[in-house]
Enzyme design. Sequence first.
Site, PDB file in Angstrom:
ATOM      1  N   ARG A  97     -24.031  95.962 116.389  1.00 37.36           N
ATOM      2  CA  ARG A  97     -22.649  95.573 116.285  1.00 37.36           C
ATOM      3  C   ARG A  97     -21.263  96.699 116.426  1.00 37.36           C
ATOM      4  NH1 ARG A  97     -18.013  96.407 114.170  1.00 37.36           N
ATOM      5  NH2 ARG A  97     -19.079  95.357 112.391  1.00 37.36           N
ATOM      6  N   SER A  98     -21.165  97.282 115.926  1.00 30.71           N
ATOM      7  CA  SER A  98     -21.008  98.104 115.830  1.00 30.71           C
ATOM      8  C   SER A  98     -20.388  98.734 117.285  1.00 30.71           C
ATOM      9  CB  SER A  98     -21.390  99.050 114.905  1.00 30.71           C
ATOM     10  OG  SER A  98     -20.956  98.711 113.829  1.00 30.71           O
ATOM     11  N   PHE A 136     -14.662 106.060 120.009  1.00 30.45           N
ATOM     12  CA  PHE A 136     -13.789 106.568 119.734  1.00 30.45           C
ATOM     13  C   PHE A 136     -12.818 107.397 119.107  1.00 30.45           C
ATOM     14  CE2 PHE A 136     -10.426 104.656 116.481  1.00 30.45           C
ATOM     15  CZ  PHE A 136      -9.576 104.195 118.138  1.00 30.45           C
ATOM     16  N   GLY A 137     -12.543 108.807 119.071  1.00 28.18           N
ATOM     17  CA  GLY A 137     -12.743 109.618 118.066  1.00 28.18           C
ATOM     18  C   GLY A 137     -11.029 109.700 117.235  1.00 28.18           C
ATOM     19  N   LEU A 138     -10.741 108.625 116.204  1.00 27.91           N
ATOM     20  CA  LEU A 138      -9.879 109.016 115.313  1.00 27.91           C
ATOM     21  C   LEU A 138     -10.066 109.839 114.198  1.00 27.91           C
ATOM     22  CD1 LEU A 138      -6.939 107.692 114.896  1.00 27.91           C
ATOM     23  CD2 LEU A 138      -8.030 105.991 113.850  1.00 27.91           C
ATOM     24  N   SER A 145      -8.145 107.413 105.828  1.00 26.37           N
ATOM     25  CA  SER A 145      -7.532 106.975 105.734  1.00 26.37           C
ATOM     26  C   SER A 145      -5.556 106.837 106.482  1.00 26.37           C
ATOM     27  CB  SER A 145      -7.507 105.807 104.381  1.00 26.37           C
ATOM     28  OG  SER A 145      -8.702 105.751 104.030  1.00 26.37           O
ATOM     29  N   ARG A 251     -10.211  95.475 114.093  1.00 26.48           N
ATOM     30  CA  ARG A 251     -10.563  94.935 112.879  1.00 26.48           C
ATOM     31  C   ARG A 251     -10.999  92.951 112.805  1.00 26.48           C
ATOM     32  NH1 ARG A 251      -5.834  98.518 110.819  1.00 26.48           N
ATOM     33  NH2 ARG A 251      -7.271  99.782 109.961  1.00 26.48           N
ATOM     34  N   GLU A 371     -12.403 101.602 110.145  1.00 26.23           N
ATOM     35  CA  GLU A 371     -10.960 100.208 110.374  1.00 26.23           C
ATOM     36  C   GLU A 371     -10.353  99.481 109.276  1.00 26.23           C
ATOM     37  OE1 GLU A 371     -12.009  99.462 113.668  1.00 26.23           O
ATOM     38  OE2 GLU A 371     -13.367  99.864 114.438  1.00 26.23           O
ATOM     39  N   ASP A 375      -9.491  98.667 100.373  1.00 25.59           N
ATOM     40  CA  ASP A 375      -8.408  99.111  99.549  1.00 25.59           C
ATOM     41  C   ASP A 375      -7.319  99.464 100.115  1.00 25.59           C
ATOM     42  OD1 ASP A 375      -9.943  99.378  97.245  1.00 25.59           O
ATOM     43  OD2 ASP A 375     -10.057 101.761  97.789  1.00 25.59           O
TER      44      ASP A 375
HETATM   45  C1  LIG Z   1     -20.678 104.355 109.413  1.00 26.89           C
HETATM   46  C2  LIG Z   1     -19.452 104.801 110.001  1.00 26.89           C
HETATM   47  C3  LIG Z   1     -18.810 104.930 111.223  1.00 26.89           C
HETATM   48  C4  LIG Z   1     -18.089 105.496 111.605  1.00 26.89           C
HETATM   49  N1  LIG Z   1     -17.561 105.238 112.736  1.00 26.89           N
HETATM   50  C5  LIG Z   1     -16.405 105.550 113.605  1.00 26.89           C
HETATM   51  C6  LIG Z   1     -15.231 105.684 114.435  1.00 26.89           C
HETATM   52  O1  LIG Z   1     -16.139 105.343 115.192  1.00 26.89           O
HETATM   53  N2  LIG Z   1     -14.889 106.120 114.568  1.00 26.89           N
HETATM   54  C7  LIG Z   1     -13.303 106.513 113.688  1.00 26.89           C
HETATM   55  O2  LIG Z   1     -12.668 107.009 114.176  1.00 26.89           O
HETATM   56  N3  LIG Z   1     -13.633 106.336 112.593  1.00 26.89           N
HETATM   57  C8  LIG Z   1     -15.060 105.910 112.100  1.00 26.89           C
HETATM   58  N4  LIG Z   1     -15.647 105.940 110.771  1.00 26.89           N
HETATM   59  C9  LIG Z   1     -14.129 106.528 110.053  1.00 26.89           C
HETATM   60  C10 LIG Z   1     -13.715 105.886 109.142  1.00 26.89           C
HETATM   61  O3  LIG Z   1     -12.924 104.899 109.868  1.00 26.89           O
HETATM   62  C11 LIG Z   1     -13.291 106.098 107.731  1.00 26.89           C
HETATM   63  O4  LIG Z   1     -14.632 106.421 106.993  1.00 26.89           O
HETATM   64  C12 LIG Z   1     -12.485 105.368 107.293  1.00 26.89           C
HETATM   65  O5  LIG Z   1     -11.790 105.114 107.400  1.00 26.89           O
HETATM   66  C13 LIG Z   1     -12.057 106.097 105.549  1.00 26.89           C
HETATM   67  O6  LIG Z   1     -12.337 107.461 106.011  1.00 26.89           O
HETATM   68  P1  LIG Z   1     -12.961 108.677 104.945  1.00 26.89           P
HETATM   69  O7  LIG Z   1     -14.233 108.215 104.531  1.00 26.89           O
HETATM   70  O8  LIG Z   1     -11.941 109.777 104.829  1.00 26.89           O
HETATM   71  O9  LIG Z   1     -12.359 108.516 103.374  1.00 26.89           O
HETATM   72  P2  LIG Z   1     -10.605 107.900 102.145  1.00 26.89           P
HETATM   73  O10 LIG Z   1      -9.745 108.254 103.425  1.00 26.89           O
HETATM   74  O11 LIG Z   1     -11.141 110.100 101.868  1.00 26.89           O
HETATM   75  O12 LIG Z   1     -10.666 107.510 101.063  1.00 26.89           O
HETATM   76  C14 LIG Z   1     -11.930 107.758 100.129  1.00 26.89           C
HETATM   77  C15 LIG Z   1     -10.891 107.469  98.962  1.00 26.89           C
HETATM   78  O13 LIG Z   1      -9.773 106.327  99.006  1.00 26.89           O
HETATM   79  C16 LIG Z   1      -9.156 105.410  99.191  1.00 26.89           C
HETATM   80  N5  LIG Z   1      -8.239 106.069  99.187  1.00 26.89           N
HETATM   81  C17 LIG Z   1      -7.242 106.435 100.661  1.00 26.89           C
HETATM   82  N6  LIG Z   1      -6.217 106.443 100.511  1.00 26.89           N
HETATM   83  C18 LIG Z   1      -5.366 105.877  99.715  1.00 26.89           C
HETATM   84  C19 LIG Z   1      -4.523 105.222  99.240  1.00 26.89           C
HETATM   85  N7  LIG Z   1      -3.085 105.673  99.880  1.00 26.89           N
HETATM   86  N8  LIG Z   1      -4.555 104.207  98.212  1.00 26.89           N
HETATM   87  C20 LIG Z   1      -5.361 103.466  97.797  1.00 26.89           C
HETATM   88  N9  LIG Z   1      -6.417 104.406  97.623  1.00 26.89           N
HETATM   89  C21 LIG Z   1      -6.261 105.079  99.428  1.00 26.89           C
HETATM   90  C22 LIG Z   1      -9.981 104.666 100.205  1.00 26.89           C
HETATM   91  O14 LIG Z   1      -9.747 103.407 100.237  1.00 26.89           O
HETATM   92  C23 LIG Z   1     -11.290 105.355  99.662  1.00 26.89           C
HETATM   93  O15 LIG Z   1     -11.767 104.620  98.505  1.00 26.89           O
HETATM   94  C24 LIG Z   1     -16.411 105.551 110.561  1.00 26.89           C
HETATM   95  C25 LIG Z   1     -17.214 105.880 109.272  1.00 26.89           C
HETATM   96  C26 LIG Z   1     -18.626 104.995 108.926  1.00 26.89           C
HETATM   97  C27 LIG Z   1     -18.820 105.362 107.618  1.00 26.89           C
END
Ligand SMILES: Cc1cc2nc3c(=O)[nH]c(=O)nc-3n(C[C@H](O)[C@H](O)[C@H](O)COP(=O)(O)OP(=O)(O)OC[C@H]3O[C@@H](n4cnc5c(N)ncnc54)[C@H](O)[C@@H]3O)c2cc1C
Length: 392
Positions: A97-98, A136-138, A145, A251, A371, A375
């Site tokens: 699905r991803s 998609f590279g974000l 986050s 989403r 996505e 939190d």
């Molecule tokens: C298998 C997989 C596929 C993915 N595919 C894609 C993709 O195709 N394209 C893409 O762009 N990204 C993709 N992602 C990335 C995904 O969107 C990010 O992992 C996600 O947005 C979280 O970012 P991070 O891992 O850097 O965690 P962080 O942002 O470092 O967060 C770590 C923890 O801190 C918490 N946190 C962060 N900010 C706050 C706040 N303000 N208040 C409270 N808590 C907070 C979070 O909830 C989390 O629990 C993928 C991730 C995975 C695991």
Amino acid sequence: MKPDLFEAPDYYNLDDLLSDEHKLVRDAARAWVKRDVSPIIEDYAQKAEFPKQIISGLAEIGAFGPYIPEEYGGAGLDQISYGLIMQEIERGDSGIRSTASVQSSLVMYPIWKYGNETQRKRYLPKLASGEWIGCFGLTEPDHGSNPSGMTTNFKDMGDHYLLNGAKMWISNAPFAQVAVVWAKDETGRIHGLLVERGMEGFTTPETHNKWSLRASATGELIFDNVIIPKENLLPNKSGLGAPLGCLDSARYGIAWGAIGAAMDCYDTALRYSKERMQFGKPIGQFQLQQKKLAEMITEITKAQLLTWRLGVLKNENKATSAQISMAKRNNVDMAITIARNARQMLGGMGITGEYSIMRHSMNLESVITYEGTHDIHLLITGLDITGLNAFK
Ligand SMILES: Cc1cc2nc3c(=O)[nH]c(=O)nc-3n(C[C@H](O)[C@H](O)[C@H](O)COP(=O)(O)OP(=O)(O)OC[C@H]3O[C@@H](n4cnc5c(N)ncnc54)[C@H](O)[C@@H]3O)c2cc1C
């Protein structure tokens, strides 16, 4: 893996709310998952490989651009059909699905909505047919986050742009032919760029050792002075709202997809509870197991109703980002809880690849994170109802 005996739960007769077209689309996706995904998925997840042979099947069931107009090769369906397709595919596997979500909502959607006619005609038919796969590279190593902090950037060199930076955790990256990449211009404004495989300085190393979404390929996007033709910039929207608009669409698909994973876990546990004998009785006769099953079907039914209503709002262009966040957060949490309880109901068998539950359980750990994390979606709801911004 055991034969796929899935029977979809519909406790509140939600089928009555669906049109004939919705049911046709859903049933075609369901039959395809049973035939082409279920028999092979456990093996591919075990060996951590994306089953590329299913790409044409995904295209045939309309999973690539379900709501993209037919003139660009899409299926021209409504948002409920899109959701039902995602539900059925994730019933098979969240990783599959991803791939479909990324292709449709994170690659085709921005090209359709933010691109010009030349870009639409060049990319959308190839993506709809599965001839090309996109990514998609974000997310970046230091900005997940908080994507507004991204450092990937491009400079205007007169007749082209020069792109530098890195993206991490990118689904489909290792084999995608085109990447929609979000990067800052010299003023710090975010734009979408179409980066194609083969451009000099562009590499996509694969991310290994995942315990989750093992049948989906994940990787990095690395840009080392990549020359980007000026016509590869998406001209019709810029700023953080552009990638966030794509995320809304993805989403929404995840909210439906998570129901599929939950339905599969529930259905498997229900069947097992009638077959597995302990103390001379089927385990489904014990109150503790009935409590688990009763709570599962209650939560699935609530999620189905919430999501169907969201689909109606989306069809009317009335669904807000905050409503989509609520559904994504609720449904993935619901699915992960059900997967955990269903796993326990299968006892030792629950940890094996004979059944799909443990794979769903591990997959959902990614789905609850990508996505927008669990939190972050809570904070979006908090901001929406209080008007007070916890991100600042
Ligand atoms: C298998 C997989 C596929 C993915 N595919 C894609 C993709 O195709 N394209 C893409 O762009 N990204 C993709 N992602 C990335 C995904 O969107 C990010 O992992 C996600 O947005 C979280 O970012 P991070 O891992 O850097 O965690 P962080 O942002 O470092 O967060 C770590 C923890 O801190 C918490 N946190 C962060 N900010 C706050 C706040 N303000 N208040 C409270 N808590 C907070 C979070 O909830 C989390 O629990 C993928 C991730 C995975 C695991």
